[in-house]
Design an enzyme around this catalytic site. Sequence first.
Site, short mmCIF file in Angstrom:
data_model
loop_
_atom_site.label_atom_id
_atom_site.label_comp_id
_atom_site.label_asym_id
_atom_site.label_seq_id
_atom_site.Cartn_x
_atom_site.Cartn_y
_atom_site.Cartn_z
N LYS A 1 -21.74 2.07 -1.89
CA LYS A 1 -21.97 2.16 -3.34
C LYS A 1 -20.68 1.82 -4.10
O LYS A 1 -19.60 1.75 -3.50
CB LYS A 1 -22.49 3.56 -3.66
CG LYS A 1 -23.86 3.86 -3.00
CD LYS A 1 -24.33 5.28 -3.30
CE LYS A 1 -25.68 5.56 -2.66
NZ LYS A 1 -26.16 6.95 -2.95
N TYR B 1 -34.69 2.32 -6.00
CA TYR B 1 -34.82 3.77 -6.14
C TYR B 1 -36.11 4.17 -6.86
O TYR B 1 -36.17 5.25 -7.47
CB TYR B 1 -33.60 4.34 -6.88
CG TYR B 1 -32.36 4.46 -6.01
CD1 TYR B 1 -32.37 5.24 -4.85
CD2 TYR B 1 -31.17 3.83 -6.36
CE1 TYR B 1 -31.23 5.36 -4.06
CE2 TYR B 1 -30.02 3.95 -5.56
CZ TYR B 1 -30.07 4.73 -4.43
OH TYR B 1 -28.95 4.87 -3.64
N PHE C 1 -32.02 12.73 -12.91
CA PHE C 1 -30.76 12.00 -12.71
C PHE C 1 -30.97 10.49 -12.57
O PHE C 1 -30.00 9.74 -12.40
CB PHE C 1 -30.02 12.55 -11.48
CG PHE C 1 -30.82 12.49 -10.19
CD1 PHE C 1 -30.90 11.31 -9.46
CD2 PHE C 1 -31.49 13.62 -9.72
CE1 PHE C 1 -31.63 11.26 -8.28
CE2 PHE C 1 -32.23 13.57 -8.54
CZ PHE C 1 -32.29 12.38 -7.81
N ARG D 1 -28.29 7.68 9.42
CA ARG D 1 -28.40 8.83 8.50
C ARG D 1 -27.50 9.98 8.97
O ARG D 1 -26.90 10.68 8.16
CB ARG D 1 -29.85 9.33 8.43
CG ARG D 1 -30.83 8.31 7.86
CD ARG D 1 -30.90 8.30 6.37
NE ARG D 1 -31.47 9.52 5.81
CZ ARG D 1 -31.67 9.69 4.51
NH1 ARG D 1 -31.33 8.75 3.63
NH2 ARG D 1 -32.17 10.81 4.06
N THR E 1 -27.03 14.41 1.76
CA THR E 1 -26.95 13.80 0.42
C THR E 1 -25.82 14.41 -0.41
O THR E 1 -25.07 13.70 -1.08
CB THR E 1 -28.30 13.97 -0.30
OG1 THR E 1 -29.33 13.44 0.54
CG2 THR E 1 -28.32 13.25 -1.64
N ARG F 1 -19.99 11.01 4.40
CA ARG F 1 -19.95 11.80 3.17
C ARG F 1 -19.14 13.09 3.36
O ARG F 1 -18.43 13.54 2.46
CB ARG F 1 -21.37 12.12 2.71
CG ARG F 1 -22.11 10.90 2.12
CD ARG F 1 -23.58 11.18 1.97
NE ARG F 1 -24.31 10.11 1.32
CZ ARG F 1 -25.65 10.03 1.29
NH1 ARG F 1 -26.38 10.95 1.90
NH2 ARG F 1 -26.24 9.03 0.67
N ASN G 1 -21.67 9.66 -3.79
CA ASN G 1 -21.69 9.93 -2.35
C ASN G 1 -21.50 8.69 -1.46
O ASN G 1 -21.90 8.66 -0.31
CB ASN G 1 -22.92 10.76 -1.96
CG ASN G 1 -24.23 10.06 -2.26
OD1 ASN G 1 -24.24 8.92 -2.69
ND2 ASN G 1 -25.33 10.74 -2.03
N HIS H 1 -25.35 4.47 1.06
CA HIS H 1 -26.81 4.64 1.19
C HIS H 1 -27.25 4.23 2.59
O HIS H 1 -26.69 3.30 3.17
CB HIS H 1 -27.53 3.73 0.17
CG HIS H 1 -28.99 3.56 0.49
ND1 HIS H 1 -29.94 4.47 0.11
CD2 HIS H 1 -29.66 2.61 1.20
CE1 HIS H 1 -31.13 4.09 0.56
NE2 HIS H 1 -30.99 2.95 1.22
N GLU I 1 -36.14 -2.45 2.39
CA GLU I 1 -34.89 -2.56 1.65
C GLU I 1 -34.10 -3.82 2.05
O GLU I 1 -33.50 -4.46 1.20
CB GLU I 1 -34.06 -1.28 1.85
CG GLU I 1 -34.71 -0.08 1.16
CD GLU I 1 -34.10 1.26 1.52
OE1 GLU I 1 -33.10 1.30 2.28
OE2 GLU I 1 -34.62 2.29 1.05
#
Length: 169
Positions: A29, A69, A77, A105, A111, A122, A132, A135, A146
């Site tokens: 990100k 998203y 948010f 993951r 998260t 993270r 964070n 993704h 995706e």
Amino acid sequence: RTRRNKTHIFLPHLVASMEEVEETYIMIKPDGVQRGLVGEIISRFERKGFKLTGLKLFQCPKELAEEHYKDLKTKPFFPKLIEYITSGPVVCMAWEGVGVVASARKLIGATNPLQAEPGTIRGDLAVQTGRNVVHGSDSPENGKREIDLWFKEGELCQWVHVQAPWLRE
Ligand code: ADP
């Protein structure tokens, strides 16, 4: 889709069976890029033993962030999330491997970075859910969806991972 057809007919003993291989979409990100964490994050997936099949630095348009998203559209948010993801370039990646979706993951961590285990991306590198750094797709289906969303035809590479016989028996 033709670009997904595995051309592993040569050296078949070097690769896992096609049915087992998954793909996942990993994205660094804008905070990860701005904080100079690109190499660090890519390294973690490389060292684990997954195969990189797509990689680009990309300024994400608002519409694409909203599509990516879309399941979070009703969350309070959501507007800030879209602002965050479009606030600077992201690094888009496609990674391939057996069990890559769940494993990525785990490498990424929870998260909320304050709840993410030390040793995860993270857990080691971030402090807030809204920043964070990375993704990762949450299912093989979303991995495919995706990758199709973020990469154009011709942007993915199929190649033989020479490490394969040293990663799997
Ligand atoms: P994950 O990225 O771990 O799969 P989610 O799919 O639940 O998590 O959320 C997607 C992204 O939306 C998160 O990574 C985070 O950037 C953002 N997000 C989720 N929950 C919040 C929140 N409560 N406040 C701000 N941003 C959030």
